[in-house]
Structures are given as C-alpha cells and as structure tokens.
Design an enzyme around this catalytic site. Structure first.
Site, PDB file in Angstrom:
ATOM      1  N   HIS A 242       0.867  -1.179   0.000  1.00 20.77           N
ATOM      2  CA  HIS A 242       0.000   0.000   0.000  1.00 20.77           C
ATOM      3  C   HIS A 242       0.898   1.222   0.000  1.00 20.77           C
ATOM      4  O   HIS A 242       2.107   1.130   0.239  1.00 20.77           O
ATOM      5  CB  HIS A 242      -0.941   0.010   1.217  1.00 20.77           C
ATOM      6  CG  HIS A 242      -0.230  -0.028   2.534  1.00 20.77           C
ATOM      7  ND1 HIS A 242       0.486   1.043   3.053  1.00 20.77           N
ATOM      8  CD2 HIS A 242      -0.102  -1.013   3.464  1.00 20.77           C
ATOM      9  CE1 HIS A 242       0.994   0.733   4.220  1.00 20.77           C
ATOM     10  NE2 HIS A 242       0.666  -0.519   4.504  1.00 20.77           N
ATOM     11  N   ASP A 368      -0.352 -19.798  12.792  1.00 19.57           N
ATOM     12  CA  ASP A 368       0.925 -20.208  13.376  1.00 19.57           C
ATOM     13  C   ASP A 368       0.949 -19.891  14.872  1.00 19.57           C
ATOM     14  O   ASP A 368       0.787 -18.743  15.288  1.00 19.57           O
ATOM     15  CB  ASP A 368       2.062 -19.480  12.655  1.00 19.57           C
ATOM     16  CG  ASP A 368       3.418 -20.065  12.984  1.00 19.57           C
ATOM     17  OD1 ASP A 368       3.921 -19.776  14.079  1.00 19.57           O
ATOM     18  OD2 ASP A 368       3.955 -20.812  12.152  1.00 19.57           O
ATOM     19  N   SER A 383       3.373  -4.924   7.201  1.00 17.80           N
ATOM     20  CA  SER A 383       2.859  -4.614   5.866  1.00 17.80           C
ATOM     21  C   SER A 383       3.943  -4.845   4.826  1.00 17.80           C
ATOM     22  O   SER A 383       5.047  -4.317   4.943  1.00 17.80           O
ATOM     23  CB  SER A 383       2.396  -3.156   5.803  1.00 17.80           C
ATOM     24  OG  SER A 383       1.249  -2.951   6.564  1.00 17.80           O
TER      25      SER A 383
END
Length: 420
Positions: A242, A368, A383
């Site tokens: 992004h 996980d 991110s």
C-alpha cells in the site's frame, strides 16, 4: 350497508405477500447478478508463452478484442477455458450475459513470465515530499491582537506548495524563511491540488512577536518501518503493498525522493482486539546504512532500487501465483520478528478477485502458534510481508482487522506489478 372487514384485511394481506415476494425475488436476483459480476475479474492476467486454465462458471459469452474493432475470439464463460498468449499484449473482453445482454468489460493482459525473490526484510523508510504538504490552516493573533487566518480559503489540507515567487521549494525551512522575509508583500504560491496546478496570491501577516506568518501547518517528510515484499534479478524492489499516506490528511504523499535503511527489530508490541500492535526498531539514517532508493510511492506500494547483497534473503526466486491460481487454504508469510526472516503459517480464507479496494483482495487468518504467541497476529510493520502458496509468490500482507488481529488482508502480487 355492511363492510366486509375480513375481506378487506384478506386483500391487504395478499397485497403484502405479493409485494414481499416481488421484493424477495428482486433481492435474490440482485445478489445473484452481483455474484456473477464478481466471478469475472475486471483485470485478468495470463503468462506469455504458457497455457492458463480458467473457470468462471458464468452463463455468458465473451468476445475478445485486440482493439475496439478487431474481434479475435468468442468464448463460452460457462465452460472451463484455456488461454494462451504467445507474446505480451493487452486485450479487451466484452461479456454478454446469456449471450446477448451486455454485462461487463474486462481487461485481459498477457504479461511476462517472471520470477521474483520474496524478501520479508524489515526496512526503515524515509521519504521527502514533492514540495511542502499543507496539513491544515488555522488562526493566530496578529500584531494588533486580533484573530487572523491569511491562508484560510486560499490553501487547503492536502495541497502541495511547490514554489514561492517562482522559486522552487526544497523543504519547509525554506518556506518559513521566505514567509519571514516577505516584508509584508504578497506571496505568489505555486500549488498542486490533486492533479491541478494553481497559482494563488496570499498576504502574510505579523503575529504578536512581529514575525510574518500564513497560519498553516506543513510537513515535508515521513519516516517509518515496513517490510520489503520482493526484489527482482536487477535489484528493483516492491514493498508495503500500500502507499505511504500522510497521517493527518490521509492522502497519498507526493514523493520527491526517498531512501531505504537497515533496521534492527528490537521489540514487538503484541496486538489485541481494538489495539493494533507494532514492530519497534532502530533505524540509522546514515549513508553507510542505506539499502537503496525509493523511486515511487503508489496505492499499490513503494518501489525502487536496492543493493541485493545488503539484504538477508532467505528464499530463491519464485514464480508468481496469479489470482486464478490462488486457493482458499494453507499458505505462509515471510517476515522478520528478530534477526532473520522466517516463515509463519496462515490460512487464505477468501479470495476476492473483484474488489474495489485493491489492497484487500486476499483475506487471511494467522494459524501459526509461535506468531500468535509473539505478535497476536498481524501488527504494524508487517505490511509488505510476502505471502507464498504452493511454491508461488501470491501477494503481500497489507492490513490487520483492528478488532481481530489474527485476521487481515493482502494484495495480489499481480496488482503490485500493475500500473503503479
């Protein structure tokens, strides 16, 4: 005269049932059409020189055009199809529902069959804006003690001041100096507002200390921590999944230049429902710690050039997994929580091939146990973490669901390689 109230109530009830039935049918039809719409992505990509099987399961036909007037192929979208493009190129696919109702237009692209190396490396980010960003305008007391707001109605939040009196701006300090030295004369500002370039005149006023001001809050840079997604054979990278937005205006920052720097993760702030966690690190903004240059900031991520030998790459190059190849089910993400990148298990719970928010095409859930214990799921700084499934690079982590940090979103890798 007698009025049969039972008969009137019965008729009204029948009308209500009829209206409810019609409304239900219209709703179901709308939902069905919306589902069909989403089955055919607006952007479809296939690899050059390789056959690509696809299943749309839509009662429609499609005509593929090389250009607006040159139809080259008609296909039935209710059957399994095999696409093959010999060379890279762009095509248009016109979809007709039931073979005759104009329904949708999709872009069909034959792309280069490339391989990328997933990184998962933490990066320190520094970007310098193109011009000086206006965060907001406001009032101050002038030398007469009256409230004044010289910039109000002239400048807006999100504007970029590019030049003052035809002198290009390098940073906010230069802007402040030119305002302070104006001697009460009007200033001509060259301003970029969205895609438009404007010239505006503004008269600074003196504050109670006798200094000239415009009544604006500005910013010319941004810093932070993120994760590199991939690097290609020539050292070009993509990261974040992004863009870098200004924290106050929420607008995409216009980039003049920027750099990537080595980052050491020193602690993890675990995420909880309603409170997103974050990776904390030390960024040394020095030339010897510089990894590379940021050349572009877009809604799909940041891009630039990096020295590969300075990266701790865990994996070799992988083929790309396109939208139509991604499955709901197990996958892995690659990210760094301490010293080196490591793989962690996730599950792809939804694949939204047609999504207006390109950064949320994938929906995933962290499974996980170690990652859940350490971070609570997805946290800020992750991110850009590459997502791998079936030996292919399929996307990057982009957002966390604030109320459930075990879940989040990702962008398709093909979107990160699209028109930035």
């Amino acid at each position: 005269m007698k009025i049969d109230r039972k008969s009137r109530r019965g008729k009204a009830y029948c009308k209500f049932l009829y209206a409810s039935l019609v409304l239900s049918l219209l709703t179901l039809t709308g939902v069905w059409i919306w589902e069909l719409w989403n089955r055919v992505p607006s952007d479809i990509r296939v690899r050059a020189g390789k056959e690509q099987g696809m299943q749309f399961s839509v009662p429609a036909t499609a005509t593929i055009y090389r250009d607006k007037d040159q139809a080259i192929l008609n296909v039935n979208l209710n059957r399994k199809l095999t696409f093959y493009g010999e060379e890279e190129g762009n095509y248009t696919m016109q979809v007709q529902l039931f073979g005759f109702i104009p329904f949708k237009e999709a872009a069909l692209s034959v792309i280069q069959d490339i391989r990328l190396t997933p990184a998962g490396t933490p990066i320190g980010i520094y970007v310098h804006t193109q011009g000086v960003l206006v965060i907001d305008t406001g009032e101050f007391k002038n030398h007469k003690g009256k409230n004044t707001a010289p910039a109000q109605g002239v400048l807006k939040s999100g504007d970029y001041i590019l030049a003052v009196n035809e002198t290009n701006l390098e940073d906010k300090e230069q802007l402040m100096e030119m305002i302070a030295d104006c001697e009460g004369e009007p200033l001509l500002l060259k301003v970029k507002r969205e895609e438009e370039i404007l010239t505006v005149k503004i008269l600074p006023e003196q504050d109670q200390q006798g200094e000239y001001k415009l009544g604006i809050w500005v910013r010319d840079n941004a810093q932070g921590i993120g994760t590199m997604t991939f690097v290609d054979e020539n050292g070009y990278f993509g990261a974040l999944g992004h863009g870098i937005n200004d924290m106050d205006t929420a607008s995409l920052m216009e980039l003049e230049d920027g750099g990537l720097y080595k980052t050491d993760i020193i602690s993890v702030n675990k995420g909880t429902p309603g409170n997103p966690g974050e990776l904390s690190g030390i960024i040394a903004y020095s030339e010897k710690n510089k990894l590379g240059e940021i050349l572009q900031n877009s809604y799909r991520g940041i891009y630039g050039k990096v020295e590969k030998e300075n990266l701790d790459l865990k994996e070799g190059s992988l083929p790309l997994g396109l939208k139509q190849e991604i499955e709901e089910g197990p996958a892995r993400i690659l990210c760094t929580l301490s010293n080196t990148p490591a793989y962690y298990d996730v599950e792809i719970v939804a694949v939204n091939k047609e999504n207006s928010q390109i950064n949320r095409g994938l929906e995933l859930k962290v499974t996980d146990e170690l990652l859940l214990e350490t971070t609570g799921g997805i946290i800020q700084g992750m991110s850009g973490s590459p997502i791998i499934q079936n030996g292919k690079l399929i996307g990057a982590v982009t957002h966390v669901m604030v109320n459930d940090p075990t879940r989040g979103y990702g962008i398709f890798i093909e979107e990160m390689l699209g028109n930035n």
